[in-house]
Design an enzyme around this catalytic site. Structure first.
Site, PDB file in Angstrom:
ATOM      1  N   GLU A 152       0.856  -1.183   0.000  1.00 28.90           N
ATOM      2  CA  GLU A 152       0.000   0.000   0.000  1.00 28.90           C
ATOM      3  C   GLU A 152       0.892   1.234   0.000  1.00 28.90           C
ATOM      4  OE1 GLU A 152      -3.660   2.210   2.422  1.00 28.90           O
ATOM      5  OE2 GLU A 152      -2.816   0.338   3.202  1.00 28.90           O
ATOM      6  N   ASP A 172       4.873   5.172   3.496  1.00 32.48           N
ATOM      7  CA  ASP A 172       4.567   6.602   3.572  1.00 32.48           C
ATOM      8  C   ASP A 172       5.792   7.319   4.111  1.00 32.48           C
ATOM      9  OD1 ASP A 172       3.166   9.178   3.891  1.00 32.48           O
ATOM     10  OD2 ASP A 172       1.323   7.984   3.817  1.00 32.48           O
ATOM     11  N   ASP A 179      -2.075  11.991  -4.125  1.00 30.89           N
ATOM     12  CA  ASP A 179      -2.131  13.424  -4.427  1.00 30.89           C
ATOM     13  C   ASP A 179      -2.486  13.606  -5.899  1.00 30.89           C
ATOM     14  OD1 ASP A 179      -1.621  16.174  -4.847  1.00 30.89           O
ATOM     15  OD2 ASP A 179      -0.091  16.171  -3.286  1.00 30.89           O
ATOM     16  N   ASP A 191     -10.921  10.547  -5.726  1.00 29.63           N
ATOM     17  CA  ASP A 191     -12.139  11.348  -5.843  1.00 29.63           C
ATOM     18  C   ASP A 191     -11.906  12.547  -6.759  1.00 29.63           C
ATOM     19  OD1 ASP A 191     -10.444  12.779  -4.183  1.00 29.63           O
ATOM     20  OD2 ASP A 191     -12.064  13.554  -2.913  1.00 29.63           O
ATOM     21  N   THR A 196     -13.154   5.789   4.151  1.00 33.09           N
ATOM     22  CA  THR A 196     -12.285   6.560   5.041  1.00 33.09           C
ATOM     23  C   THR A 196     -12.917   7.902   5.409  1.00 33.09           C
ATOM     24  OG1 THR A 196     -11.128   7.685   3.237  1.00 33.09           O
ATOM     25  CG2 THR A 196     -10.290   5.518   3.908  1.00 33.09           C
ATOM     26  N   GLU A 226     -12.470  10.215   2.561  1.00 28.78           N
ATOM     27  CA  GLU A 226     -13.416   9.927   1.487  1.00 28.78           C
ATOM     28  C   GLU A 226     -14.806  10.450   1.839  1.00 28.78           C
ATOM     29  OE1 GLU A 226     -15.023   6.026  -1.043  1.00 28.78           O
ATOM     30  OE2 GLU A 226     -13.585   5.805   0.606  1.00 28.78           O
TER      31      GLU A 226
END
Length: 302
Positions: free
Chosen positions: A133, A158, A208, A244, A281, A284
């Site tokens: 991920e 990350d 991003d 999104d 999330t 989201e």
């Protein structure tokens, strides 16, 4: 931050006639010399050397880990390269709980992406199938997926230190032992630290979008990125993206469809419904409240 002058002069100090120590009727030449302490005059070469030393100290501080034994500030510093990156490291405030999780759990569940070794995922995850991920934010969704599917290992990447600490803490609280947190550049991980056909899947949720046209080259999902991904995925492994941002979703669909190593799992060749295993999330939910449309893409490696 503004830089203070090395040698303040009288022009830098406020003029104040009431504080002038020269007696009336006397000249400055008649007044006793004021004690100024050690001489501070430096030559131009010395000033340049002082500035260079200051910059070097600042550079070393940037490279030092914020928490001894925790994630490194620049784990692949020796691999410095001029390359457009899709992320910007952020060093925001770390809470007490996140710090405690980093100090206690990083030696056990954390690793730096230094590009110096190939990871043995079977050893790292005790033989579990592993999905990668990239970008997990504060880790809430990752921790939930790990808890609901303990038979799958999640290698979560990350560069956000508070998020790293938060995910470690959430996984520990849930009793999940199938999460490993990787700190650094996912491109170096894919290119140098993963064996061929070692991954059972890839998840990229809400990367991003880099909405400005001049920044589109920074978007993660590009043909060159997929060229790195394909060799480390097992045949049939799923690449799952979600966004999104409508223009980015369109680019993702176009790039994935055009790549010869991936096939769309959606029968109509478009977007897929959100799978039950991907949690809704907080980020989201905020987007949906604003009227954003979330698109999921699921492509199989062929």
């Amino acid at each position: 931050m503004s830089e203070q002058p090395l040698n303040p002069t009288s022009a830098d100090a406020p003029a104040d006639a009431a504080s002038d120590p020269t007696p009336a009727g006397s000249t400055a030449a008649d007044a006793p010399a004021a004690s100024t302490g050690p001489a501070t005059d430096v030559t131009a070469d010395e000033a340049t050397a002082l500035r260079a030393a200051s910059f070097e100290r600042a550079r070393r501080l940037r490279m030092e880990p914020r928490f001894p034994g925790g994630p490194a500030a620049d784990p692949a510093g020796s691999h410095h390269e001029r390359r457009i990156r899709s992320f910007q490291p952020r060093r925001s405030r770390v809470t007490t709980g996140q710090q405690e999780a980093l100090e206690r759990l990083w030696p056990k569940w954390g690793l730096d992406i230094d590009g110096k070794r190939v990871l043995d995922l079977a050893e790292l995850f005790d033989g579990l199938p592993v999905v990668l991920e990239i970008g997990f934010g504060m880790g809430e969704a990752t921790a939930q997926m790990a808890a609901e599917d303990p038979g799958t290992g999640i290698l979560a990447v990350d560069v956000h230190t508070p998020g790293q600490g938060n995910l470690l803490g959430l996984a520990d609280k849930a009793g999940s032992t199938n999460v490993r947190v990787a700190n650094g550049d996912a491109v170096i991980l894919l290119r140098e630290m993963l064996a061929p056909e070692s991954l059972d899947g890839l998840r990229v949720y809400f990367p991003d979008p880099w909405p400005k046209a001049r920044h589109h080259k920074r978007r993660l999902i590009q043909p060159e990125f997929l060229d790195l991904v394909a060799p480390v995925l097992k045949p049939g492994a799923i690449v799952h993206c979600a966004t999104d941002w409508e223009p980015y979703a369109e680019q993702m669909l176009e790039v994935l469809t055009a790549h010869p190593r991936f096939a769309n799992t959606a029968a109509d060749g478009g977007y897929a419904p959100r799978p039950a295993f991907r949690p809704l999330t907080r980020f989201e939910g905020q987007g949906l409240d604003k009227g954003h449309v979330v698109h999921d893409l699921l492509f199989a490696r062929v």
